[in-house]
Design a protein around this motif. Sequence first.
Motif, PDB file in Angstrom:
ATOM      1  N   CYS A 253       0.833  -1.209   0.000  1.00 34.32           N
ATOM      2  CA  CYS A 253       0.000   0.000   0.000  1.00 34.32           C
ATOM      3  C   CYS A 253       0.863   1.253   0.000  1.00 34.32           C
ATOM      4  CB  CYS A 253      -0.918   0.009   1.213  1.00 34.32           C
ATOM      5  SG  CYS A 253      -2.234  -1.223   1.164  1.00 34.32           S
ATOM      6  N   PHE A 254       1.938   1.242   0.788  1.00 31.60           N
ATOM      7  CA  PHE A 254       2.842   2.390   0.811  1.00 31.60           C
ATOM      8  C   PHE A 254       3.414   2.641  -0.583  1.00 31.60           C
ATOM      9  CE2 PHE A 254       4.080   1.338   5.497  1.00 31.60           C
ATOM     10  CZ  PHE A 254       2.837   1.780   5.913  1.00 31.60           C
ATOM     11  N   GLU A 255       3.829   1.551  -1.235  1.00 32.23           N
ATOM     12  CA  GLU A 255       4.420   1.664  -2.568  1.00 32.23           C
ATOM     13  C   GLU A 255       3.406   2.154  -3.595  1.00 32.23           C
ATOM     14  OE1 GLU A 255       6.368  -1.281  -6.011  1.00 32.23           O
ATOM     15  OE2 GLU A 255       6.050  -2.028  -3.965  1.00 32.23           O
ATOM     16  N   ALA A 256       2.197   1.638  -3.510  1.00 31.93           N
ATOM     17  CA  ALA A 256       1.174   1.948  -4.512  1.00 31.93           C
ATOM     18  C   ALA A 256       0.608   3.351  -4.368  1.00 31.93           C
ATOM     19  CB  ALA A 256       0.046   0.929  -4.429  1.00 31.93           C
ATOM     20  N   LEU A 257       0.450   3.816  -3.137  1.00 27.74           N
ATOM     21  CA  LEU A 257      -0.325   5.033  -2.888  1.00 27.74           C
ATOM     22  C   LEU A 257       0.476   6.160  -2.249  1.00 27.74           C
ATOM     23  CD1 LEU A 257      -3.435   3.214  -1.306  1.00 27.74           C
ATOM     24  CD2 LEU A 257      -2.884   3.525  -3.735  1.00 27.74           C
ATOM     25  N   GLY A 258       1.737   5.901  -1.962  1.00 32.10           N
ATOM     26  CA  GLY A 258       2.533   6.847  -1.185  1.00 32.10           C
ATOM     27  C   GLY A 258       2.779   8.191  -1.831  1.00 32.10           C
ATOM     28  N   ASN A 263      -5.333  11.769   1.008  1.00 32.37           N
ATOM     29  CA  ASN A 263      -5.109  11.260   2.353  1.00 32.37           C
ATOM     30  C   ASN A 263      -5.327   9.752   2.332  1.00 32.37           C
ATOM     31  OD1 ASN A 263      -5.008  13.937   3.733  1.00 32.37           O
ATOM     32  ND2 ASN A 263      -7.151  14.027   3.062  1.00 32.37           N
ATOM     33  N   VAL A 264      -4.452   9.007   2.951  1.00 29.47           N
ATOM     34  CA  VAL A 264      -4.639   7.570   3.100  1.00 29.47           C
ATOM     35  C   VAL A 264      -4.609   7.248   4.593  1.00 29.47           C
ATOM     36  CG1 VAL A 264      -3.860   5.258   2.495  1.00 29.47           C
ATOM     37  CG2 VAL A 264      -3.462   7.156   0.899  1.00 29.47           C
ATOM     38  N   VAL A 265      -5.730   6.820   5.104  1.00 30.74           N
ATOM     39  CA  VAL A 265      -5.839   6.480   6.524  1.00 30.74           C
ATOM     40  C   VAL A 265      -5.861   4.961   6.636  1.00 30.74           C
ATOM     41  CG1 VAL A 265      -7.208   6.694   8.621  1.00 30.74           C
ATOM     42  CG2 VAL A 265      -7.126   8.591   6.977  1.00 30.74           C
ATOM     43  N   LEU A 266      -4.886   4.410   7.352  1.00 33.55           N
ATOM     44  CA  LEU A 266      -4.738   2.964   7.482  1.00 33.55           C
ATOM     45  C   LEU A 266      -5.006   2.536   8.918  1.00 33.55           C
ATOM     46  CD1 LEU A 266      -3.770   0.099   6.689  1.00 33.55           C
ATOM     47  CD2 LEU A 266      -1.420   0.891   7.020  1.00 33.55           C
ATOM     48  N   PHE A 285       0.143   9.236   4.473  1.00 32.75           N
ATOM     49  CA  PHE A 285      -0.505   8.182   5.248  1.00 32.75           C
ATOM     50  C   PHE A 285      -0.675   8.605   6.706  1.00 32.75           C
ATOM     51  CE2 PHE A 285       0.043   5.470   1.716  1.00 32.75           C
ATOM     52  CZ  PHE A 285      -0.561   4.244   1.962  1.00 32.75           C
ATOM     53  N   ILE A 286      -1.798   8.222   7.274  1.00 33.11           N
ATOM     54  CA  ILE A 286      -2.027   8.300   8.717  1.00 33.11           C
ATOM     55  C   ILE A 286      -2.314   6.879   9.172  1.00 33.11           C
ATOM     56  CG2 ILE A 286      -3.494   9.185  10.567  1.00 33.11           C
ATOM     57  CD1 ILE A 286      -4.153  11.550   8.719  1.00 33.11           C
ATOM     58  N   VAL A 287      -1.441   6.337  10.019  1.00 35.70           N
ATOM     59  CA  VAL A 287      -1.560   4.944  10.455  1.00 35.70           C
ATOM     60  C   VAL A 287      -1.946   4.914  11.928  1.00 35.70           C
ATOM     61  CG1 VAL A 287      -0.388   2.728  10.711  1.00 35.70           C
ATOM     62  CG2 VAL A 287       0.155   4.213   8.761  1.00 35.70           C
ATOM     63  N   LYS A 288      -3.060   4.247  12.228  1.00 34.69           N
ATOM     64  CA  LYS A 288      -3.540   4.105  13.597  1.00 34.69           C
ATOM     65  C   LYS A 288      -3.890   2.638  13.845  1.00 34.69           C
ATOM     66  CE  LYS A 288      -3.794   8.590  14.593  1.00 34.69           C
ATOM     67  NZ  LYS A 288      -3.042   9.212  15.712  1.00 34.69           N
ATOM     68  N   PRO A 289      -3.711   2.152  15.080  1.00 35.46           N
ATOM     69  CA  PRO A 289      -4.070   0.757  15.368  1.00 35.46           C
ATOM     70  C   PRO A 289      -5.574   0.517  15.317  1.00 35.46           C
ATOM     71  CG  PRO A 289      -3.385   1.884  17.367  1.00 35.46           C
ATOM     72  CD  PRO A 289      -3.060   2.792  16.230  1.00 35.46           C
ATOM     73  N   TYR A 290      -6.362   1.541  15.634  1.00 35.60           N
ATOM     74  CA  TYR A 290      -7.814   1.378  15.611  1.00 35.60           C
ATOM     75  C   TYR A 290      -8.471   2.729  15.347  1.00 35.60           C
ATOM     76  CZ  TYR A 290     -12.619   0.597  17.172  1.00 35.60           C
ATOM     77  OH  TYR A 290     -13.974   0.531  17.244  1.00 35.60           O
ATOM     78  N   ILE A 291      -9.443   2.736  14.471  1.00 33.17           N
ATOM     79  CA  ILE A 291     -10.164   3.957  14.108  1.00 33.17           C
ATOM     80  C   ILE A 291     -11.663   3.654  14.182  1.00 33.17           C
ATOM     81  CG2 ILE A 291     -10.658   5.571  12.205  1.00 33.17           C
ATOM     82  CD1 ILE A 291      -7.756   5.052  11.263  1.00 33.17           C
ATOM     83  N   ALA A 292     -12.434   4.626  14.631  1.00 37.87           N
ATOM     84  CA  ALA A 292     -13.890   4.472  14.669  1.00 37.87           C
ATOM     85  C   ALA A 292     -14.397   4.405  13.230  1.00 37.87           C
ATOM     86  CB  ALA A 292     -14.527   5.632  15.408  1.00 37.87           C
ATOM     87  N   GLN A 293     -14.676   3.193  12.760  1.00 34.28           N
ATOM     88  CA  GLN A 293     -14.942   2.987  11.331  1.00 34.28           C
ATOM     89  C   GLN A 293     -16.189   3.725  10.846  1.00 34.28           C
ATOM     90  OE1 GLN A 293     -13.612  -0.514   9.187  1.00 34.28           O
ATOM     91  NE2 GLN A 293     -15.758  -1.092   8.932  1.00 34.28           N
ATOM     92  N   LEU A 294     -17.250   3.713  11.634  1.00 37.38           N
ATOM     93  CA  LEU A 294     -18.471   4.396  11.205  1.00 37.38           C
ATOM     94  C   LEU A 294     -18.237   5.879  10.997  1.00 37.38           C
ATOM     95  CD1 LEU A 294     -21.214   2.690  13.414  1.00 37.38           C
ATOM     96  CD2 LEU A 294     -20.654   2.246  11.020  1.00 37.38           C
ATOM     97  N   ASP A 295     -17.437   6.480  11.861  1.00 38.77           N
ATOM     98  CA  ASP A 295     -17.099   7.902  11.708  1.00 38.77           C
ATOM     99  C   ASP A 295     -16.189   8.105  10.505  1.00 38.77           C
ATOM    100  OD1 ASP A 295     -18.552   8.481  13.981  1.00 38.77           O
ATOM    101  OD2 ASP A 295     -16.814   8.337  15.308  1.00 38.77           O
TER     102      ASP A 295
END
Length: 414
Positions: A253-258, A263-266, A285-295
């Motif tokens: 993903c980093f290679e393809a979209l970097g 904005n790429v939120v992972l 990229f913004i990388v987080k272990p957990y994101i409120a998916q509905l939001d």
Amino acid sequence: MARVLVVITPAEGHVNPSLGLVTQLTNNGEEVIYVCTEEYRSRIEQTGAQILTYPFPQDAFSHDPVLKPQEYKHSYQFIHMMVSGIIRRIIPDVLRVIENQKFDYMIFDSLMGWGGTILAEKLGIPAVCSIASFAFVEPLGSDSGLNEKETKELYEATMNITRELAEEFHVSIPAMEEIPAHAGQLKFVYTSHYFQPQAEKLDDSFIFTGPSIIPRQDAPTFSFEMLRERYPQTVYIAMGTILNKNLDFYQLCFEALGDLPVNVVLSSGRYTDMEPLADQIPHNFIVKPYIAQLDMLQHTDVFITHAGMNSTSEALYYNVPMVMIPLTSDQPLVANRVEELGAGITLNKHNLSATDLREALAEVLNNSFYKRQAFLIGESLRHAGGYQRAAEMIMSHMASAKCGRTNLGPIESR
């Protein structure tokens, strides 16, 4: 009001869809006893239900050789998983923790199959089936991936366990094809009639109520304002909660979209160690272990996903088109349906390249057709009635059934 038993397979994709329904039932005055594992205590108690627990490995659906998701080459593989991995392990524990308790009706998870029928028969109460994926018109699996010897051995192994369970619980032995069947007087499917494949082949006991959209109270905060300050479009990547530790995929993903102006939120997963890739994360990229998916989905232009039923339904509910990389289980079926209705593109995990991912994203991101088709499915999901309609229909049906039992004797659980 009624006393209700709820028994759901201890997996994110099965527990989460049930929470809205349980919340509504408790709000409507029903007393709900929810039997599950300790892992889900907090979110179940937030519904107002009482939880009773039994022991079950927290990571079973990630590591257990029987329960770990796989691509089923034959329907017998799926049925064997149900019998040996779920019914044999869970149903005896459920009966133990509810011993000597009385209930008016029960709601059970479709992944338990015949196990739900065992519970209903032992308790002598009517049952409702909770279907977290599509209703299976045909068995999961192609029926062509095993040779004759392998098929026969799998059949015998499965039926041997089935016969043992039937003897233990003093119930009749089902035929092989009856084990995964959607039992219950009513079957609630958390999707729409439009999105369900081959819906015309299902009878009126199947009720389509759309996804159970209910905010997670334990979700972390996220600065969505920051996204639009960076780039006008946002891509969200999440690969579920079971098979989300693939660092090679994240590197791809980093290679393809970097270098794209988006904005790429992972969402990498709470238990995924991203430290080996820390110095490779691109600036967009913004990388987080957990994101409120509905939001997150309400601020997303394209969702890159494994095409799990929950994630797919939530995306479509918010009109978000997808690039899908199905990994296992029912995910290929879900991805195929999304692609069939024009709301996304499916990529093959076995020969996925950075170029493939980049080109698919560009197509979905820049072609308004996909957004329009996602909106059409989303409309059908939003108008299906949700968990409010499901609760109303269950309570109405059970009230009528109670009158019928009073006047006409007991009614069957299947």
